[in-house]
Design a protein around this motif. Structure first.
Motif, PDB file in Angstrom:
ATOM      1  N   VAL A   1      39.312  33.726  46.847  1.00 32.98           N
ATOM      2  CA  VAL A   1      38.343  33.994  47.943  1.00 32.98           C
ATOM      3  C   VAL A   1      38.322  35.570  48.069  1.00 32.98           C
ATOM      4  N   ARG A   2      37.196  36.312  48.084  1.00 32.16           N
ATOM      5  CA  ARG A   2      37.123  37.685  48.065  1.00 32.16           C
ATOM      6  C   ARG A   2      35.909  38.019  48.979  1.00 32.16           C
ATOM      7  N   ILE A   3      35.748  39.210  49.627  1.00 31.60           N
ATOM      8  CA  ILE A   3      34.667  39.857  50.369  1.00 31.60           C
ATOM      9  C   ILE A   3      34.448  41.075  49.602  1.00 31.60           C
ATOM     10  N   ILE A   4      33.293  41.321  49.223  1.00 34.25           N
ATOM     11  CA  ILE A   4      32.676  42.204  48.380  1.00 34.25           C
ATOM     12  C   ILE A   4      31.894  42.837  49.250  1.00 34.25           C
ATOM     13  N   GLY A   5      31.878  44.246  49.322  1.00 33.48           N
ATOM     14  CA  GLY A   5      30.792  45.178  50.127  1.00 33.48           C
ATOM     15  C   GLY A   5      31.638  45.971  51.222  1.00 33.48           C
ATOM     16  N   PRO A   6      30.688  46.536  51.991  1.00 32.97           N
ATOM     17  CA  PRO A   6      29.423  46.380  52.200  1.00 32.97           C
ATOM     18  C   PRO A   6      28.302  47.048  51.245  1.00 32.97           C
ATOM     19  N   HIS A   7      27.335  46.629  50.978  1.00 31.30           N
ATOM     20  CA  HIS A   7      26.220  46.852  50.076  1.00 31.30           C
ATOM     21  C   HIS A   7      25.038  47.402  50.966  1.00 31.30           C
ATOM     22  N   TRP A   8      24.516  48.566  50.559  1.00 30.16           N
ATOM     23  CA  TRP A   8      23.338  49.138  51.412  1.00 30.16           C
ATOM     24  C   TRP A   8      22.092  48.878  50.808  1.00 30.16           C
ATOM     25  N   LEU A   9      21.771  48.156  49.886  1.00 32.58           N
ATOM     26  CA  LEU A   9      20.467  47.874  49.178  1.00 32.58           C
ATOM     27  C   LEU A   9      19.663  47.188  50.049  1.00 32.58           C
ATOM     28  N   MET A  10      20.235  46.522  51.025  1.00 27.43           N
ATOM     29  CA  MET A  10      19.524  45.636  52.207  1.00 27.43           C
ATOM     30  C   MET A  10      19.887  46.165  53.350  1.00 27.43           C
ATOM     31  N   PHE A  11      19.079  46.057  54.402  1.00 22.53           N
ATOM     32  CA  PHE A  11      19.317  46.188  55.801  1.00 22.53           C
ATOM     33  C   PHE A  11      18.987  45.200  56.587  1.00 22.53           C
ATOM     34  N   PRO A  12      19.811  44.821  57.523  1.00 18.44           N
ATOM     35  CA  PRO A  12      21.240  45.528  57.818  1.00 18.44           C
ATOM     36  C   PRO A  12      22.194  45.401  56.339  1.00 18.44           C
ATOM     37  N   PRO A  13      23.115  46.133  56.214  1.00 19.35           N
ATOM     38  CA  PRO A  13      24.022  46.119  54.908  1.00 19.35           C
ATOM     39  C   PRO A  13      24.649  44.970  54.798  1.00 19.35           C
ATOM     40  N   VAL A  14      24.916  44.262  53.577  1.00 18.31           N
ATOM     41  CA  VAL A  14      25.381  42.860  53.351  1.00 18.31           C
ATOM     42  C   VAL A  14      26.723  42.970  52.847  1.00 18.31           C
ATOM     43  N   ARG A  15      27.480  41.877  52.900  1.00 22.59           N
ATOM     44  CA  ARG A  15      28.518  41.602  52.109  1.00 22.59           C
ATOM     45  C   ARG A  15      28.658  40.108  51.378  1.00 22.59           C
ATOM     46  N   ILE A  16      29.420  40.067  50.468  1.00 22.82           N
ATOM     47  CA  ILE A  16      29.264  38.889  49.667  1.00 22.82           C
ATOM     48  C   ILE A  16      30.597  38.290  49.878  1.00 22.82           C
ATOM     49  N   VAL A  17      30.610  36.926  50.071  1.00 21.29           N
ATOM     50  CA  VAL A  17      32.042  36.160  49.717  1.00 21.29           C
ATOM     51  C   VAL A  17      32.043  35.304  48.557  1.00 21.29           C
ATOM     52  N   THR A  18      33.084  35.599  47.754  1.00 20.85           N
ATOM     53  CA  THR A  18      33.072  34.803  46.413  1.00 20.85           C
ATOM     54  C   THR A  18      34.507  33.940  46.407  1.00 20.85           C
ATOM     55  N   GLY A  19      34.211  32.920  45.423  1.00 20.31           N
ATOM     56  CA  GLY A  19      35.566  32.326  45.171  1.00 20.31           C
ATOM     57  C   GLY A  19      35.325  30.949  44.253  1.00 20.31           C
ATOM     58  N   ARG A  20      36.213  30.052  44.226  1.00 16.50           N
ATOM     59  CA  ARG A  20      35.947  28.871  43.538  1.00 16.50           C
ATOM     60  C   ARG A  20      36.731  27.691  44.167  1.00 16.50           C
ATOM     61  N   LYS A  21      36.115  26.621  44.084  1.00 22.95           N
ATOM     62  CA  LYS A  21      36.802  25.291  44.244  1.00 22.95           C
ATOM     63  C   LYS A  21      38.011  25.071  43.337  1.00 22.95           C
ATOM     64  N   GLU A  22      39.058  24.702  43.660  1.00 23.93           N
ATOM     65  CA  GLU A  22      40.117  24.511  42.762  1.00 23.93           C
ATOM     66  C   GLU A  22      40.141  23.056  41.920  1.00 23.93           C
ATOM     67  N   THR A  23      40.534  22.829  40.673  1.00 22.08           N
ATOM     68  CA  THR A  23      40.607  21.690  40.021  1.00 22.08           C
ATOM     69  C   THR A  23      41.627  20.819  40.576  1.00 22.08           C
ATOM     70  N   GLU A  24      41.345  19.463  40.700  1.00 21.03           N
ATOM     71  CA  GLU A  24      42.575  18.377  41.023  1.00 21.03           C
ATOM     72  C   GLU A  24      42.744  17.734  39.878  1.00 21.03           C
ATOM     73  N   ARG A  25      44.288  17.645  39.576  1.00 20.32           N
ATOM     74  CA  ARG A  25      44.523  16.975  38.142  1.00 20.32           C
ATOM     75  C   ARG A  25      46.052  16.402  38.547  1.00 20.32           C
ATOM     76  N   ASN A  26      46.037  15.285  38.396  1.00 23.12           N
ATOM     77  CA  ASN A  26      47.335  14.448  38.188  1.00 23.12           C
ATOM     78  C   ASN A  26      47.879  14.726  39.686  1.00 23.12           C
ATOM     79  N   GLY A  27      46.892  14.644  40.862  1.00 19.08           N
ATOM     80  CA  GLY A  27      47.409  14.689  42.076  1.00 19.08           C
ATOM     81  C   GLY A  27      47.692  16.058  42.809  1.00 19.08           C
TER      82      GLY A  27
END
Length: 258
Positions: free
Chosen positions: A226-252
């Motif tokens: 999980v990461r927070i990227i930004g702020p970015h000023w191409l939009m008003f108010p300035p925005v940030r982006i949360v990214t990440g992924r869902k982990e894979t379940e294998r063998n419990g």
């Protein structure tokens, strides 16, 4: 041979009520300042000039904000959506969900990146959040941009989405979750995003409020990287982006998706 320019849909003005109110307040201040200069005379002439100057400066600040917001809606958000989609690295064969798709800005851009995949948009179509927000407008934009055959539009609340568990390879959202009142209700929306995302699936959420709250919620729900990227000023108010992924379940056990 000259390449035909791609047609672009109409994605309206974001927060139209805010734009309208700022414009009205600015106009009112300009009139107030002019009235003060005309009204005060003699020994109080200086007061009229001071009031007029303060009103003029306030008007210019509000006018700049209005112009920034309009530019953001007409130019900046198109650039920012590409950044958002770059972060989830769409290959072309995925099933992508856009939560709070509105008129299809991110939805249709995701569909353009697909070959055998499909893009699904879900929304409750609140016109206060975006001018002309309506599923028919979303469908028209998909047709204009030539992606209608890869797009599906669904009525639904982000807190209780009508999709199966582990249905989507990618989940994205732009300027939508902050409209949900209350941190507990926003947590429900994040929980739903994780529920419908496949193990190993990727997510990216763009917003200008509550971004740290979203990141904490994803981590609490077991998301990886999980990461927070930004702020970015191409939009008003300035925005940030949360990214990440869902982990894979294998063998419990949970392992990283390779």
């Amino acid at each position: 041979m000259k390449q035909r320019k791609k047609r672009r849909g109409n994605y309206g003005i974001d927060a139209p009520i805010v734009v309208r109110n700022l414009s009205l307040i600015g106009a009112g201040l300009l009139l107030l300042g002019a009235g003060a200069i005309v009204t005060f005379s003699g020994r109080l002439q200086w007061l009229g000039k001071v009031v007029g100057l303060v009103c003029l400066i306030s008007f210019l600040i509000l006018a700049a904000e209005v112009l920034y917001m309009i530019w953001s809606s007409k130019v900046g958000k198109f650039r920012e959506r590409e950044r958002l989609l770059d972060l989830v690295a769409i290959r072309g064969d995925e099933k992508v969900l856009d939560v709070g798709c509105g008129r299809g800005l991110v939805l249709n851009a995701a569909a353009r990146r697909l070959t055998t995949g499909r893009a699904v948009g879900v929304d409750i179509w609140n016109k206060q959040d975006q001018s002309g927000n309506d599923p028919d407008a979303t469908r028209r934009n998909a047709v204009i941009e030539g992606v209608a055959e890869r797009v599906e539009i669904v009525d639904g609340d982000a807190r209780n989405m009508p999709f199966a568990d582990n249905e989507f390879d990618v989940v994205v959202s732009s300027l939508a979750i902050h409209n949900i009142p209350g941190s507990e209700e926003r947590f429900r929306a994040i929980t739903e995003m994780m529920r419908v995302l496949k193990p190993g699936g990727r997510f990216a959420v763009l917003d200008f409020q509550h971004v740290r709250e979203y990141a904490d919620a994803f981590e609490q729900l077991g998301a990886a990287d999980v990461r927070i990227i930004g702020p970015h000023w191409l939009m008003f108010p300035p925005v940030r982006i949360v990214t990440g992924r869902k982990e894979t379940e294998r063998n419990g056990s949970l392992i990283h998706h390779l």
